[in-house]
Design an enzyme around this catalytic site. Sequence first.
Site, short mmCIF file in Angstrom:
data_model
loop_
_atom_site.label_atom_id
_atom_site.label_comp_id
_atom_site.label_asym_id
_atom_site.label_seq_id
_atom_site.Cartn_x
_atom_site.Cartn_y
_atom_site.Cartn_z
N LYS A 89 0.84 -1.20 0.00
CA LYS A 89 0.00 0.00 0.00
C LYS A 89 0.88 1.26 0.00
CE LYS A 89 -0.37 -0.35 5.02
NZ LYS A 89 -1.16 -0.90 6.13
N ARG B 288 -11.15 -0.46 14.39
CA ARG B 288 -11.09 0.23 13.11
C ARG B 288 -12.07 -0.51 12.20
NH1 ARG B 288 -5.28 1.22 10.17
NH2 ARG B 288 -5.47 -1.02 9.80
N TYR C 67 16.01 30.37 7.19
CA TYR C 67 14.88 31.14 7.70
C TYR C 67 14.91 31.24 9.22
CZ TYR C 67 12.73 30.74 3.08
OH TYR C 67 12.47 30.82 1.75
#
Length: 399
Positions: free
Chosen positions: A59, A158, A291
């Site tokens: 997946k 789930r 930054y």
Amino acid sequence: MQTRQSNHGLNFDKYSNFEQDIDPKQRAWIEINGKALEKNVRQLKSKLNKDCQFMAVVKADGYGHDAKVVSKFAIKGGASQLGVATLKEGIKLRSAGVKKPILILGNIYTKRDLIISFKNDLMPTISSLRECLICNNIGKYFGLKFCLHLKVDTGMSRLGFEPNKFVQQFEKIKSFENISIKGIYSHLSSADEDNSLDPKSSTQQQRFKFQELLKQINVHRNHNIKIHLANSAGMLLNKDFHFHMVRVGLSMYGYSPLAKIDKNLSLKPALFLKVKVAFIRIIDQGVSVSYGGKFVSSRKTKLAVLNIGYADGVSRNLSGKINVIHNNKLYPQVGSITMDQMMVDITGSSEIEIGSTMVLLGSDGDKTISPLDWARASNTIPWEILCSFKNRLPKVQVD
Ligand SMILES: *Cc1c(COP(=O)(O)O)cnc(C)c1O
């Protein structure tokens, strides 16, 4: 009149304006080692009983490795089934010519999606009687049996049938003539925790609950139904978790989810993340970098600017917390990671040049940086690190 200048040996006419003319290793890229994957699968498979199958979980584009490549090498290594999360991931593998059984681990629940799943020979995960009925109707319409896996919830909360109702519902499901139950499974929530071999642990409790349900539905008499429970961690715990099949992701890619690593196992990372040095500069002491100026040089510092940033999937949370390897030496990343670039302190190195390749993940000499290191540094898990890389990083297969 136009005059051509000396071309320094370069063929100016060779390159066109096509995207494919760009060298995939021009900036930053992922290298996939198919052979490493194949060996990992073979090694893990050797821990299983002969008749226990290995489902390669591919997946999220094969945990960021490229699902097609992973599937190919996992099958070579002995995987006999594949697991994906979505309908689209399954279809992509079928389009690539993958013939092995594919289970969709996520839930698909509309009639339309289930029809598409059926037509692509993908097995859905079924968590309710309602979904089962739709599948049965689809099978009936085509005069065939719809192959699927049933899931029971034993502690994830789930997907999956409610365990208390499953036995009763299974009686009904057995009477559906146009479905073929290819598997019954559940999923472990905490198998990677240290106490998982303790009988009181939630992992063992899940296993007991699962086995109790299987006993009640008398499933062992049906040899076509594959029983499966284990992910990587469950598989590595012991054989009690193996049943007829294991569903393995993380460890196949080369990383153990368990803190206590089996000494007989030598898993090799299949993914390397590499980058080119885009620029080199020397700054004085007391100069801020990147930054927000959060890093200020404490001495005269040589900096390499690397062509990779958070838009490639290197989390800004890793700023100042990672190293980069060049020629068997580690160099610290300094200052905030920016969208497309990051800086590394290479003071003292005379071998790194503009265009040099550095390793962000993987090995070089005896130095290794693993997604587990990045996960620890950014308060997440290696699974998330692996599937956070963006499409901007080309994937290069090396075997
Ligand atoms: C992702 C997943 C797996 C694989 O888990 P790993 O820990 O990566 O081995 C197994 N089963 C299910 C249901 C999953 O969603």
